[in-house]
Design a protein around this motif. Structure first.
Motif, PDB file in Angstrom:
ATOM      1  N   SER A   1      -5.356   2.650 -13.049  1.00  0.00           N
ATOM      2  CA  SER A   1      -6.363   2.723 -11.984  1.00  0.00           C
ATOM      3  C   SER A   1      -7.784   2.685 -12.519  1.00  0.00           C
ATOM      4  CB  SER A   1      -6.187   4.035 -11.230  1.00  0.00           C
ATOM      5  OG  SER A   1      -6.536   5.102 -12.092  1.00  0.00           O
TER       6      SER A   1
ATOM      7  N   TYR B   1      -1.318   0.732  -8.244  1.00  0.00           N
ATOM      8  CA  TYR B   1      -2.650   1.224  -7.908  1.00  0.00           C
ATOM      9  C   TYR B   1      -3.414   0.236  -7.032  1.00  0.00           C
ATOM     10  CZ  TYR B   1      -2.245   4.711 -11.619  1.00  0.00           C
ATOM     11  OH  TYR B   1      -1.847   5.767 -12.394  1.00  0.00           O
ATOM     12  N   GLU B   2      -4.388   0.780  -6.309  1.00  0.00           N
ATOM     13  CA  GLU B   2      -5.405  -0.061  -5.688  1.00  0.00           C
ATOM     14  C   GLU B   2      -6.511  -0.207  -6.728  1.00  0.00           C
ATOM     15  OE1 GLU B   2      -6.144   0.536  -1.354  1.00  0.00           O
ATOM     16  OE2 GLU B   2      -5.002   2.377  -1.667  1.00  0.00           O
TER      17      GLU B   2
ATOM     18  N   VAL C   1      -6.637  -8.076  -1.420  1.00  0.00           N
ATOM     19  CA  VAL C   1      -6.859  -7.371  -0.156  1.00  0.00           C
ATOM     20  C   VAL C   1      -8.187  -7.787   0.470  1.00  0.00           C
ATOM     21  CG1 VAL C   1      -7.027  -5.113   0.957  1.00  0.00           C
ATOM     22  CG2 VAL C   1      -5.444  -5.436  -0.954  1.00  0.00           C
TER      23      VAL C   1
ATOM     24  N   VAL D   1       1.641   2.479  -3.521  1.00  0.00           N
ATOM     25  CA  VAL D   1       0.582   3.037  -4.368  1.00  0.00           C
ATOM     26  C   VAL D   1       0.966   4.470  -4.728  1.00  0.00           C
ATOM     27  CG1 VAL D   1      -1.833   3.799  -4.430  1.00  0.00           C
ATOM     28  CG2 VAL D   1      -1.251   1.543  -3.487  1.00  0.00           C
TER      29      VAL D   1
ATOM     30  N   LYS E   1       0.829  -1.216   0.000  1.00  0.00           N
ATOM     31  CA  LYS E   1       0.000   0.000   0.000  1.00  0.00           C
ATOM     32  C   LYS E   1       0.858   1.260   0.000  1.00  0.00           C
ATOM     33  CE  LYS E   1      -4.006  -2.318   1.901  1.00  0.00           C
ATOM     34  NZ  LYS E   1      -4.779  -2.683   3.092  1.00  0.00           N
TER      35      LYS E   1
ATOM     36  N   SER F   1     -10.745  -6.419  -4.077  1.00  0.00           N
ATOM     37  CA  SER F   1      -9.871  -5.246  -4.061  1.00  0.00           C
ATOM     38  C   SER F   1      -8.443  -5.758  -4.049  1.00  0.00           C
ATOM     39  CB  SER F   1     -10.160  -4.331  -2.872  1.00  0.00           C
ATOM     40  OG  SER F   1     -10.351  -5.088  -1.703  1.00  0.00           O
ATOM     41  N   THR F   2      -7.597  -5.104  -4.846  1.00  0.00           N
ATOM     42  CA  THR F   2      -6.216  -5.544  -5.027  1.00  0.00           C
ATOM     43  C   THR F   2      -5.271  -4.350  -4.942  1.00  0.00           C
ATOM     44  OG1 THR F   2      -6.309  -5.185  -7.429  1.00  0.00           O
ATOM     45  CG2 THR F   2      -6.913  -7.390  -6.630  1.00  0.00           C
ATOM     46  N   VAL F   3      -3.986  -4.656  -4.728  1.00  0.00           N
ATOM     47  CA  VAL F   3      -2.925  -3.661  -4.939  1.00  0.00           C
ATOM     48  C   VAL F   3      -2.005  -4.290  -5.966  1.00  0.00           C
ATOM     49  CG1 VAL F   3      -1.067  -2.290  -3.927  1.00  0.00           C
ATOM     50  CG2 VAL F   3      -3.055  -2.888  -2.527  1.00  0.00           C
TER      51      VAL F   3
END
Length: 204
Positions: A167, A183-184, A151, A56, A53, A159-161
């Motif tokens: 994005s 990006y998330e 995530v 990001v 995170k 949801s991912t990173v």
């Protein structure tokens, strides 16, 4: 140019963080109380996700698959540059968690998504990924893929990173495997017709 054999060492390669990458992550996480707590308690998965995170917002600079931080991530497992770096990003966060927790991950040290998938049969999770699991996509029937950190999951959307992507791509959208940054994202847990989710790998 590189001769293929010396430049790409496949699974024999080791994860080794560049000193500048460690310093950059240390600085980013210094103000993150949850990350500091995870480091103190030597919790590799929490450290790895905090590192992911923190990345990001990193963007390529000066050309495709290039830039100061992108190069540092590519150097974690070495290989021909400038190489697609979605897996280098994952390997960098895993290496940082190894360094700070003293725990070794069984994850194969490779920049190639499909090689990592094939080498980590025992660590695979097919249906119930947990936070910190590594998502592996396959492009059609090719040896090309994409990867991210899982995530969480809500209504079939995860949801991912992820690195080397773009994005704002929803579950119905395309999975971008050659984008310009970290990006998330939100993705369909099944993937798309051209990029299907093969499954998940548990790194710790």
């Amino acid at each position: 140019g590189h001769s293929g054999a010396s430049a790409y060492r496949g699974n024999r390669a080791m994860r080794k963080l560049e000193k500048k990458m460690v310093e950059w992550l240390d600085e980013k996480l210094a103000k993150d109380p949850a990350a500091q707590e995870a480091i103190k308690n030597k919790q590799p998965t929490a450290i790895m996700l905090a590192a992911a995170k923190a990345c990001v917002g990193i963007r390529e600079q000066g050309g495709n698959n290039k830039g100061p931080l992108v190069s540092l991530m590519q150097d974690t497992v070495g290989g021909p540059e400038p190489w697609a770096w979605c897996m280098s990003f994952v390997q960098t966060c895993v290496a940082y968690a190894e360094l700070k927790s003293g725990r070794k991950s069984p994850l194969a040290a490779s920049e190639h998504c499909m090689s990592v998938w094939n080498a980590n049969k025992l660590q695979r999770e097919t249906s119930n990924p947990s936070a910190g699991s590594i998502v592996i996509w396959q492009k059609g029937d090719t040896q090309s893929g994409h990867t991210a950190f899982f995530v969480g999951l809500e209504n079939g959307e995860m949801s991912t990173v992820e690195g080397n992507t773009e994005s704002g791509i929803g579950a119905g959208g395309k999975v971008e495997r050659d984008g310009g940054g970290v990006y998330e994202c939100r993705r369909s847990i099944k993937g798309t017709p051209s990029m299907r989710v093969l499954g998940f790998i548990k790194p710790f």
